[in-house]
Design a protein around this motif. Structure first.
Motif, PDB file in Angstrom:
ATOM      1  N   LEU A   6       0.822  -1.210   0.000  1.00 34.11           N
ATOM      2  CA  LEU A   6       0.000   0.000   0.000  1.00 34.11           C
ATOM      3  C   LEU A   6       0.860   1.266   0.000  1.00 34.11           C
ATOM      4  O   LEU A   6       0.541   2.238  -0.705  1.00 34.11           O
ATOM      5  N   VAL A   7       1.956   1.260   0.765  1.00 38.35           N
ATOM      6  CA  VAL A   7       2.866   2.411   0.760  1.00 38.35           C
ATOM      7  C   VAL A   7       3.472   2.600  -0.622  1.00 38.35           C
ATOM      8  O   VAL A   7       3.586   3.732  -1.133  1.00 38.35           O
ATOM      9  N   LEU A  18       0.902   4.172  -2.897  1.00 39.97           N
ATOM     10  CA  LEU A  18       0.755   5.597  -2.609  1.00 39.97           C
ATOM     11  C   LEU A  18       1.908   6.403  -3.209  1.00 39.97           C
ATOM     12  O   LEU A  18       1.695   7.502  -3.750  1.00 39.97           O
ATOM     13  N   ALA A  42       1.923   9.317  -5.981  1.00 38.68           N
ATOM     14  CA  ALA A  42       2.616  10.584  -5.748  1.00 38.68           C
ATOM     15  C   ALA A  42       3.542  10.925  -6.901  1.00 38.68           C
ATOM     16  O   ALA A  42       3.687  12.089  -7.281  1.00 38.68           O
TER      17      ALA A  42
END
Length: 385
Positions: free
Chosen positions: A97-98, A101, A105
């Protein structure tokens, strides 16, 4: 024996003989690392620094910077080796999930360089490529997903795998970064194959991928199509798109059997060879060390892969075996694709030579993978007799 008997009569504890299981651990076992694999990796990195010194035009600054990155990568490897497979499995979803993200970004705030939007920059601290993280996060997530279900994986499980792979790959391909997107896909696909798919299903997937090639061609950027056309006929534009591959094959061929000697390559030292310290560093290796040097590097890579697969095979849980095997097969693909594209048997896709090409994020990612592999091996449980 008499002293033990007297001690027992007086109520003192008697020292028990050490069994094979309770022997004192070596420093390698305490650090949870495999000494043979670490020794081969250190040898590869040392030889890589020597080749980089020549490829960079004898730049001590570049070699020192790469050595510092190797140091950071070794620390990352050592830290990850301390985690148990169950801990890694719990961290698979957060890491995925990081990574997603950060890819989003990049799409919104990413730093643009050389016509691609692939980097995130923290001002004054670091500039890194989030897509590199997904080379580990995606296979970890796929291995965790598969290991929670029965083997071989069902259609429902495979559909979930496709979603887990497809979402980050699409974002990486949009940057655009075809090479990394293919490597992320390969890493996850290896995990799926190791889960025990039938040959009939594998044949179906290969046929489906072949049928999707026209769609892939339509959605390629112009420079990516040009790379494929150049691969098929590099002489069609010898001073333009075909320059890189012509110069690299010329450099490798001119090295002969024994090579021209360290720091004595003409194609590289006279700057005919582009990107010689990154993607095309194999051409420097072939020109200066010849066929013998190339075979020595290949032998070292194969020994690392063989040792890594042995460590992965020793894992006693599904997650560890799938993830460890996927990591090592992906490492092999790194080597195969880089040497293949530089020697002209594969299109140029921008894949560095592992632990030899100049670069920080890639080195850290690779060593993190080896740390995970050693964690899988070191934390295995003893099976009851």
């Amino acid at each position: 024996m008499i002293r033990d008997l007297l001690g027992s009569l007086r109520g003192y504890p008697v020292k028990q003989p050490e069994s094979g299981i309770s022997r004192r651990k070596t420093i390698w076992q305490r650090l949870h690392i495999d000494p043979w694999l670490v020794a081969m990796l250190l040898l590869l990195m040392s030889a890589g620094l020597m080749v980089l010194y020549s490829a960079s035009g004898e730049s001590s600054h570049m070699v020192i910077a790469q050595a510092v990155r190797f140091g950071v990568a070794l620390v990352v490897m050592l830290v990850l080796a301390q985690f148990s497979p169950s801990s890694l499995m719990r961290w698979a979803l957060p890491a995925y999930l990081v990574g997603m993200l950060m890819l989003v970004a990049v799409e919104v705030l990413g730093d643009i360089g050389m016509g691609a939007q692939r980097w995130l920059e923290i001002p004054g601290l670091v500039r890194f490529q989030p897509s590199e993280m997904m080379k580990l996060a995606v296979p970890m997530m796929v291995a965790a997903w598969i290991s929670r279900h029965e083997l071989p994986p069902s259609w429902k499980v495979l559909v979930g795998c496709a979603l887990l792979i497809g979402l980050p790959v699409v974002l990486i391909a949009r940057q655009p970064d075809l090479g990394t997107s293919l490597l992320v896909t390969a890493a996850a696909v290896f995990v799926i194959l190791l889960a025990g798919l039938s040959w009939r299903f594998i044949g179906f997937i290969v046929a489906l991928a072949g049928a999707a090639l026209p769609l892939l061609w339509i959605n390629m950027h112009n420079y990516q199509r040009q790379r494929v056309l150049t691969f098929l006929d590099p002489e069609s534009d010898p001073l333009g798109a075909g320059w890189n591959i012509i110069q690299s094959t010329t450099a490798i061929g001119s090295g002969g059997i024994w090579g021209k000697g360290w720091l004595h390559g003409t194609q590289s030292q006279l700057e005919f060879l582009p990107e010689r310290h990154t993607d095309f560093i194999v051409a420097v290796l072939g020109e200066e060390f010849g066929l013998i040097g190339m075979l020595a590097f290949l032998a070292l890579y194969l020994l690392i892969v063989a040792r890594g697969l042995w460590l992965a095979g020793s894992a006693q849980d599904t997650f560890g075996r799938l993830l460890g095997g996927g990591i090592m097969l992906t490492f092999f693909i790194y080597v195969f694709v880089n040497i293949g594209m530089v020697s002209g048997i594969l299109p140029v896709v921008g894949v560095p030579l592992p632990l030899v090409s100049y670069g920080g994020t890639s080195s850290v990612t690779l060593m993190a993978g080896f740390g995970i592999l050693m964690a899988v091996h070191a934390h295995r449980r003893l099976l009851p007799r």
